[in-house]
Design an enzyme around this catalytic site. Structure first.
Site, PDB file in Angstrom:
ATOM      1  N   LYS A 218       0.818  -1.213   0.000  1.00 28.09           N
ATOM      2  CA  LYS A 218       0.000   0.000   0.000  1.00 28.09           C
ATOM      3  C   LYS A 218       0.855   1.267   0.000  1.00 28.09           C
ATOM      4  O   LYS A 218       0.416   2.320  -0.454  1.00 28.09           O
ATOM      5  CB  LYS A 218      -0.923  -0.013   1.217  1.00 28.09           C
ATOM      6  CG  LYS A 218      -2.000  -1.103   1.169  1.00 28.09           C
ATOM      7  CD  LYS A 218      -3.028  -0.831   0.086  1.00 28.09           C
ATOM      8  CE  LYS A 218      -4.264  -1.713   0.234  1.00 28.09           C
ATOM      9  NZ  LYS A 218      -4.007  -3.124   0.011  1.00 28.09           N
ATOM     10  N   ASP A 298     -10.495  -0.265  -0.886  1.00 23.52           N
ATOM     11  CA  ASP A 298     -10.214   0.884  -0.019  1.00 23.52           C
ATOM     12  C   ASP A 298     -10.267   2.215  -0.767  1.00 23.52           C
ATOM     13  O   ASP A 298      -9.394   3.076  -0.608  1.00 23.52           O
ATOM     14  CB  ASP A 298      -8.856   0.707   0.674  1.00 23.52           C
ATOM     15  CG  ASP A 298      -8.820  -0.539   1.551  1.00 23.52           C
ATOM     16  OD1 ASP A 298      -9.903  -1.079   1.852  1.00 23.52           O
ATOM     17  OD2 ASP A 298      -7.725  -0.974   1.923  1.00 23.52           O
ATOM     18  N   TYR A 335     -15.415  -5.993  -0.573  1.00 22.50           N
ATOM     19  CA  TYR A 335     -14.596  -7.206  -0.636  1.00 22.50           C
ATOM     20  C   TYR A 335     -14.745  -8.125   0.569  1.00 22.50           C
ATOM     21  O   TYR A 335     -14.008  -9.100   0.697  1.00 22.50           O
ATOM     22  CB  TYR A 335     -13.123  -6.853  -0.849  1.00 22.50           C
ATOM     23  CG  TYR A 335     -12.535  -5.889   0.162  1.00 22.50           C
ATOM     24  CD1 TYR A 335     -12.148  -6.314   1.425  1.00 22.50           C
ATOM     25  CD2 TYR A 335     -12.348  -4.555  -0.167  1.00 22.50           C
ATOM     26  CE1 TYR A 335     -11.593  -5.439   2.346  1.00 22.50           C
ATOM     27  CE2 TYR A 335     -11.792  -3.667   0.740  1.00 22.50           C
ATOM     28  CZ  TYR A 335     -11.417  -4.115   1.998  1.00 22.50           C
ATOM     29  OH  TYR A 335     -10.862  -3.250   2.900  1.00 22.50           O
ATOM     30  N   ASN A 429      -2.330 -12.078   3.969  1.00 24.82           N
ATOM     31  CA  ASN A 429      -1.706 -10.758   4.062  1.00 24.82           C
ATOM     32  C   ASN A 429      -0.807 -10.770   5.296  1.00 24.82           C
ATOM     33  O   ASN A 429      -1.301 -10.940   6.414  1.00 24.82           O
ATOM     34  CB  ASN A 429      -2.804  -9.693   4.183  1.00 24.82           C
ATOM     35  CG  ASN A 429      -2.281  -8.284   4.010  1.00 24.82           C
ATOM     36  OD1 ASN A 429      -1.131  -8.075   3.635  1.00 24.82           O
ATOM     37  ND2 ASN A 429      -3.138  -7.308   4.288  1.00 24.82           N
TER      38      ASN A 429
END
EC number: 3.2.1.169
Length: 1001
Positions: A218, A298, A335, A429
Site C-alpha cells: 500500500k 479501499d 470485498y 496478508n
C-alpha cells in the site's frame, strides 16, 4: 527425446506404514558401502504435510558423493535447488557412475529416463494434479518425478526436508496441492518490506510450496498514488531481481496495480488512463511478469460497472492478447461478505460488479469481515454463488496494520477444511515484520497444500520447530501469548492467546472463590510465569538480529507481565496467609508492572498475562464467585454486538454488558440485578467499567438489597469518577440474596448521549456466607392404639415443632410391618397437596406441599396414610423416618422422626344374609346389544359381585360396585333370556333374577 512411460505396479514386499503427519522412528543404514552399523533416527516433520507417505524400509545414509541421473532432462530450477542443497551439505556429484554411491534420479513424467521408472518401482506422478510429484527413497536410490517442472521442484524441497545429517528414511511419497494458487499478498499498510526481505520471503515460499506472491504494498507510490508513472530505473532493477527470484523458486510474481484512487473512466481522459494501465503492465511484462492484479479496494468510488468494464477490457486487450499471461486478479470495492451482502442478497455494487466482470477473472474477498475469526463453508458458498465462480481468498492474518503494537504469531485458524469446494486461490496478508510473519505463512502453506489433513496446533508447533531449531521451545512460549488479534472494535482474528494458561488462571479464581485448596495450582502458575520470563530472556540473548529487531519490544513486554504475574501470585498467597505487609508490598510491584505494560507501545497476552494482574489487583477473598451469580438487566445488547448481562459477572475484564442500543434502543432507566447463590452478609459492590470505551460508563448509582427478589431496601447512593479504574462501593454489612445496581447517571461518547446507555465489564459483590441459625423440629404421628383385622386405620402425620424456619414442603417416609398392614392410600388435608408412593414393601414416601403459598401449619395433621390391618399382631410398630422440610429460601432441613405401636386384634365376622338383586330390567335394547340394570341386594355384607347368564350360560362375573352390564354381539330380532345372581364371600350365590326379551329389527 521424450516419451510417456508406462509405470509398473508397486511390487515392494516391505511392510508399509501410512502417516499423515508427525515424527516416525525408523532404523537407518548406510548405502552404498555396508557397515552393518545401525542407528535410530526420526523421519522429520515435513511442510506442507504430504498427501500420501509410506515408510517402506529402514532408511539409509547418503554417501559423500552421489550419482546424479536426469539433470539434463529435469526442470532447471529443480536441478539448481538440488545442487545448491548438495553443495551446502558437502555432498559431491560423481563425474562417472560409482556403484558404491547413492544414486539420485530426477525428472518429469514426460522425460525418457528409464532409470527413473525403475527406481520408482510403480510409484508415479503421472495421474496426479499439476504441481504434484512422486518421491521414492529405497535401497540406496532416490527418485524424484514431477508431474511437471513445478512438481519436480517441490519434490526436491521435500527431499531437502527428509535429509538430516545425510540420513534419509526409505519412503514412497505421492503429493499434490489442494488449492491451485497458494501464497502471499503483500497488501498491508505501513512500512513496506525491504528488498532483502522480499528476496528472502520468495525463497521461503518456494521451500514451502507456495506459488504466488502478489506485489501490492500500500505504501509503494508506484502501485497506488503514482500508478500511472513507470518505475524509475533503479526501481526497475530491484523489480527485476524479484521477478527473477520468483521464477527460480516457482513463484508467480503477480504485479498489483491500484488505480481506483483517481482513475478516469470516460472520454479522452478515460482512454488516456487505460493506456497508462496497459503501459505499466507492458513494462512489467517485458521484465518477465506473467500475472497481474488490478485492485479497487479501499476507495470511495463505487462505480461497479465501470470497474468491471476496465477489468474486462484489460483482460481482452492485454491478458488474452498476450496468450501466456495467467488469469487477471481483482479485488472489488466491496470485498468482505458484510459489505457485499444484506439479508442474504448482494448489495447494489456487488450485484452489478458480479454480473459484469468476466468469468475468467479471479475475484478476491476477505471472508465474513475485513478481519474476521473464520470463513465458514456457508459463507464461501454464498459468495461463490453470487460471483458464479470459485473465489480467491485474501486472508487478513497475520497482518497487523490495524493493531501495530501486537505481533500475530499464530497458525491459520477458523478456516473451514472444505473451503476448496468454493475456493481455488488462497493468499494471506502478512505483517510488516517479514521474518516473524514466517510462522503463520508456514502454516498457511500447510493449510492450502493439504487442507483435509490440516491441524492448526500441529502446524503451528511444526512451523516453530522448523524455523527456530534450538530456540523453538522458547519461541513457542513467547508466540503462544501473541496469536490473537483483537483491536476491541471491528477486527478479531486468530487463535486465542495461551488458552491452556488462561484455563489454569480461571481454575485458580474458581478455587479461591469457592474456598477450595489452590496451593498446587498456585505452585504450577509460579512455574509458568518463571518459564515465560526465562524464555523471553533466552530469545533476547540468542535470536538472530533480523528476528530480534521485530519482536524485542514485545519480549520486554512479556517479561514485564510475567514479573507482574508472579507478584500477583504473591498477593494471593499473602491474602491467604492474612499477611497485610506482604500483600501491600506485592500489590505495589504488580501495579507498577501493570502500569509499565499499559504505557508501552508493545501489546501481548492482553486477556492472559495482562488480565491476570488486573484480576489479582481487584481480587478479594471476600469476593462472591461471579460464576455462581445469576445476573439480569433492564436491557442487554445481543444484536448490534455480543454484550449480554451475563458478561458483567463472568470474571473476565475483557467482556462487558451493554444496555440495548440497537433499534429499538432502551434509553433508561438502567439497572442490573444479581441473584447470589445463598444469603450473604455483604458490605461492598465492585464496579469495573468497560475498558475499551467510556460509552455507558456509570457515574451515578443506587445500590439496593433484598432477601426475596421483590422487596428491595436501598443501602447506598452516590457518584463515581469518570475513568476506567475499578470502583468499590462500600456500605454497612447487610444480609442479602439479591443486589440491584440502579444507574442514575452515565457518560457517553455521543452527543446528547448522557444517561442513555450503561455498560459494565464486571459488577461483583463482596461478603461472607450468612451463617444460618440451626433449624430443629419434630414430627407428630397419630393413630388408634388398636384395630381389628380387616379394618382400615388412618395414620395422621404432621410437623409437631419447627424452630428457626418455616416449612413450605414436607417430605417423610412412613414405615410399617408389611406382614401386619397393607398400604391403601394417602389423604390430604385442606390447603395442602399430598403425593404418596409405596417405594417398597413396608415403606411409603409422602410429599406434602402448601397450596396457598403460606407456610405449612405446625401441630396439625398434614397427611393421613390409610393402612389395612391384615393379620393379628401384638405391638406392630409404625415409624416416620427420613423426615425433612423445605423452607422459603429453598433450603432443606432434616427434622427428627417418631414412632408409635398399634395392636391388631381378631375381629368378629358379621353374619352374611344372601339376597337376590332387585329391579333387574333392560334399560336399552338394540339390534346387536342389550343393556341391563339392577339395584344391589337388600343386604350387602359379604357381597363380592354378580354373575350374569345368557340363555342359561354364564357369560360374566363383575364386581360388587357395578349396577349395569351390556350383552353384546347378539342377533337382531331374536328372543334371549338373561339372568343375574349375587355372589357372596362365604361362597353362596343368591337366587337368579330373570328377564326375557327380543332384540330390535
Amino acid at each position: 527425446m521424450k516419451r510417456k512411460m508406462l509405470k509398473r505396479l508397486l511390487t515392494s514386499a516391505f511392510a508399509c506404514m501410512f502417516i499423515a503427519n508427525g515424527l516416525i522412528t525408523t532404523t537407518v543404514r548406510a548405502v552404498g558401502p555396508k557397515t552393518g552399523e545401525e542407528n535410530q533416527v526420526l523421519v522429520p516433520n515435513l511442510n506442507p504435510t504430504p498427501e500420501n507417505l509410506e515408510v517402506v524400509g529402514d532408511g539409509f545414509k547418503i554417501t559423500s558423493s552421489i550419482n546424479l541421473v536426469g539433470e539434463e532432462e529435469a526442470d532447471e530450477n529443480a536441478v539448481n535447488a538440488l545442487r545448491e542443497f548438495l553443495t551446502a551439505n558437502n555432498i559431491e556429484i560423481n563425474s562417472e557412475n560409482d556403484p558404491n554411491s547413492t544414486t539420485l534420479i530426477i525428472g518429469e513424467v514426460d522425460d525418457d529416463i528409464p532409470e527413473l521408472d525403475e527406481a520408482l518401482n510403480g510409484t508415479t506422478a503421472e495421474n496426479l494434479k499439476e504441481e504434484g510429484y512422486a518421491l521414492v527413497s529405497n535401497d540406496g536410490k532416490i527418485a524424484i518425478e514431477g508431474k511437471d517442472g513445478d512438481g519436480t521442484f517441490y519434490g526436491v524441497q521435500t527431499f531437502k526436508q527428509l535429509v538430516k545429517e545425510s540420513n534419509i528414511p526409505e519412503v514412497n511419497i505421492t503429493d499434490y496441492p489442494t488449492v491451485s494458487a497458494r501464497g502471499i499478498v503483500e497488501g498491508f499498510y505501513g512500512t513496506p518490506w525491504t528488498h532483502k526481505d522480499r528476496l528472502d520471503q520468495i525463497k521461503f515460499y518456494g521451500e514451502n510450496k507456495l506459488n504466488t506472491y502478489i506485489y501490492a504494498p500500500k505504501d509503494d507510490p508506484y502501485h497506488r498514488e503514482k500508478w500511472r508513472e513507470p518505475y524509475p530505473e533503479n526501481e526497475m532493477q530491484r523489480m527485476q531481481e524479484l521477478i527473477d527470484a520468483s521464477a527460480e523458486n516457482k513463484v508467480d510474481f503477480v504485479f498489483g496495480i491500484s488505480p481506483g484512487i483517481d482513475i478516469r473512466f470516460d472520454g479522452e481522459a478515460g482512454e488516456e488512463d487505460f493506456n497508462h494501465l496497459i503501459a505499466k503492465a507492458e513494462s512489467l511484462y517485458d521484465m518477465g511478469v506473467r500475472s497481474f492484479a488490478i485492485y479497487w479496494d479501499d476507495i470511495q468510488d463505487k462505480s461497479a460497472a465501470k470497474h468491471a468494464q476496465v477489468l474486462n477490457r484489460f483482460n481482452e486487450e492485454f491478458v488474452k492478447a498476450k496468450g501466456d499471461v495467467k488469469p487477471l486478479i481483482t479485488v472489488p470495492t466491496e470485498y468482505d461478505t458484510g459489505a457485499m451482502v444484506s439479508n442474504g442478497q448482494p448489495r447494489t455494487y456487488t450485484r452489478i460488479f458480479a454480473e459484469t466482470v468476466d468469468p475468467s477473472i479471479e475475484v478476491m474477498w476477505t471472508g465474513p469481515g475485513v478481519v474476521t475469526n473464520e470463513i465458514p463453508l456457508s459463507d464461501a458458498q454464498l459468495i461463490s454463488g453470487i460471483y458464479n465462480r470459485n473465489m480467491a481468498v485474501w486472508w487478513n492474518y497475520p497482518v497487523t496494520d490495524y493493531f501495530k503494537g501486537k505481533l500475530a504469531l499464530g497458525p491459520m485458524h477458523g478456516l473451514d477444511k472444505g473451503l476448496n469446494q468454493y475456493v481455488d486461490f488462497f493468499t494471506v496478508n502478512p505483517m510488516e515484520h517479514a521474518e516473524l510473519s514466517k510462522i503463520s505463512i508456514h502454516t498457511a502453506a500447510d493449510y492450502s497444500w493439504n487442507m483435509d489433513n490440516y491441524d492448526y496446533d500441529k502446524a503451528w508447533n511444526r512451523a516453530i520447530d522448523m524455523l527456530y531449531g534450538d530456540l523453538a521451545e522458547d519461541m513457542k512460549v513467547f508466540a503462544n501469548h501473541s496469536t490473537r488479534m483483537d483491536n476491541k472494535t471491528w477486527a478479531k482474528s486468530g487463535r486465542e492467546d495461551a488458552p491452556e494458561l488462561r484455563a489454569k488462571m480461571d481454575e485458580l479464581w474458581n478455587k479461591l472463590s469457592s474456598k477450595e485448596d489452590a496451593s498446587a495450582l498456585i505452585e504450577e502458575l509460579y512455574g509458568e510465569f518463571a518459564r515465560m520470563e526465562e524464555a523471553c530472556n533466552n530469545l533476547k540473548a540468542n535470536l538472530p538480529e533480523v528476528a530480534l529487531e521485530e519482536c524485542s519490544r514485545q519480549l520486554d513486554e512479556l517479561i514485564t507481565l510475567a514479573q507482574g504475574d508472579k507478584a500477583s501470585l504473591d498477593m494471593i498467597v499473602a491474602q491467604l496467609n492474612e499477611d497485610t505487609e506482604a500483600y501491600e508490598s506485592a500489590k505495589e510491584i504488580a501495579q507498577n508492572k501493570l502500569n509499565t505494560a499499559l504505557s508501552s507501545f508493545a501489546v501481548i497476552s492482553e486477556k492472559v498475562a495482562q488480565s491476570f494482574i488486573q484480576e489479582a489487583l481487584s481480587f478479594d477473598l471476600t469476593l462472591i464467585n461471579p460464576r455462581t451469580v445469576k445476573i439480569t438487566a433492564s436491557s442487554e445488547e445481543t444484536s448490534g454486538e455480543n454484550a449480554p448481562a451475563s458478561f458483567a459477572s463472568d470474571g473476565d475484564m475483557n467482556t462487558f454488558w451493554h444496555s440495548k442500543w440497537s433499534s429499538p434502543a432502551h434509553e433508561g432507566p438502567h439497572h442490573l440485578t444479581l441473584e447470589l447463590d445463598n444469603v450473604y452478609e455483604i458490605n461492598k459492590v465492585k464496579y469495573a467499567p468497560r475498558q475499551d470505551s467510556k460509552n455507558g460508563r456509570i457515574t451515578g448509582y443506587k445500590v439496593s438489597v433484598s432477601l426475596d427478589g421483590e422487596n428491595f431496601t436501598e443501602v447506598k447512593t452516590g457518584t463515581l469518577e469518570d475513568n476506567a479504574a475499578i470502583k468499590f462501593i462500600e456500605f454497612d454489612s447487610v444480609d442479602a440474596k439479591y443486589v440491584r445496581l440502579d444507574v442514575t447517571d452515565s457518560v457517553s461518547d455521543q452527543a446528547n448521549g448522557r444517561g442513555k446507555f450503561a455498560t459494565a465489564a464486571e459488577v461483583n459483590v463482596h461478603g461472607k456466607l450468612k451463617e444460618a441459625a440451626e433449624v430443629t423440629g419434630s414430627v407428630s404421628l397419630e393413630a388408634l392404639e388398636e384395630v381389628q383385622v380387616g379394618e382400615n386405620i388412618e395414620v395422621g402425620v404432621g410437623i409437631d415443632e419447627l424452630v428457626n424456619a418455616e416449612a413450605f414442603a414436607y417430605d417423610f417416609t412412613l414405615n410399617y410391618d408389611e406382614n401386619a398392614f397393607e398400604y391403601v392410600e394417602a389423604i390430604s388435608d385442606d390447603g395442602v397437596f399430598v403425593n404418596a408412593k409405596k417405594i417398597e414393601d413396608g415403606k411409603v414416601r409422602v410429599l406434602v406441599s402448601s397450596l396457598t403459598g403460606e407456610p405449612l401449619p405446625a401441630k396439625e395433621v398434614l397427611a393421613k396414610v390409610v393402612l389395612r390391618a391384615e393379620a393379628k399382631t401384638e405391638g406392630s410398630n409404625l415409624s416416620v423416618t427420613n423426615s425433612s422440610v423445605g423452607d422459603g429460601e429453598g433450603l432443606v432441613h432434616e427434622i427428627a422422626g417418631t414412632e408409635k405401636t398399634v395392636n391388631i386384634i381378631e375381629g368378629t365376622s358379621p353374619e352374611i344374609v344372601v339376597n337376590p338383586v332387585r329391579d333387574f330390567k333392560a334399560s336399552e335394547i338394540n339390534k346387536k346389544n342389550v343393556t341391563v340394570t339392577w339395584t344391589e341386594p337388600e343386604t350387602t355384607e359379604g357381597l363380592e359381585g354378580y354373575i350374569l347368564y345368557k340363555d342359561g350360560k354364564k357369560v360374566a362375573e363383575i364386581g360388587k360396585d357395578e349396577t349395569s352390564y351390556t350383552f353384546k354381539k347378539l342377533n337382531r330380532h331374536t328372543i334371549y333370556n338373561f339372568k343375574i345372581a349375587a355372589k357372596y364371600s362365604n361362597g353362596e350365590v343368591s337366587s337368579k333374577e330373570s328377564l326375557t326379551l327380543r332384540t330390535a329389527r
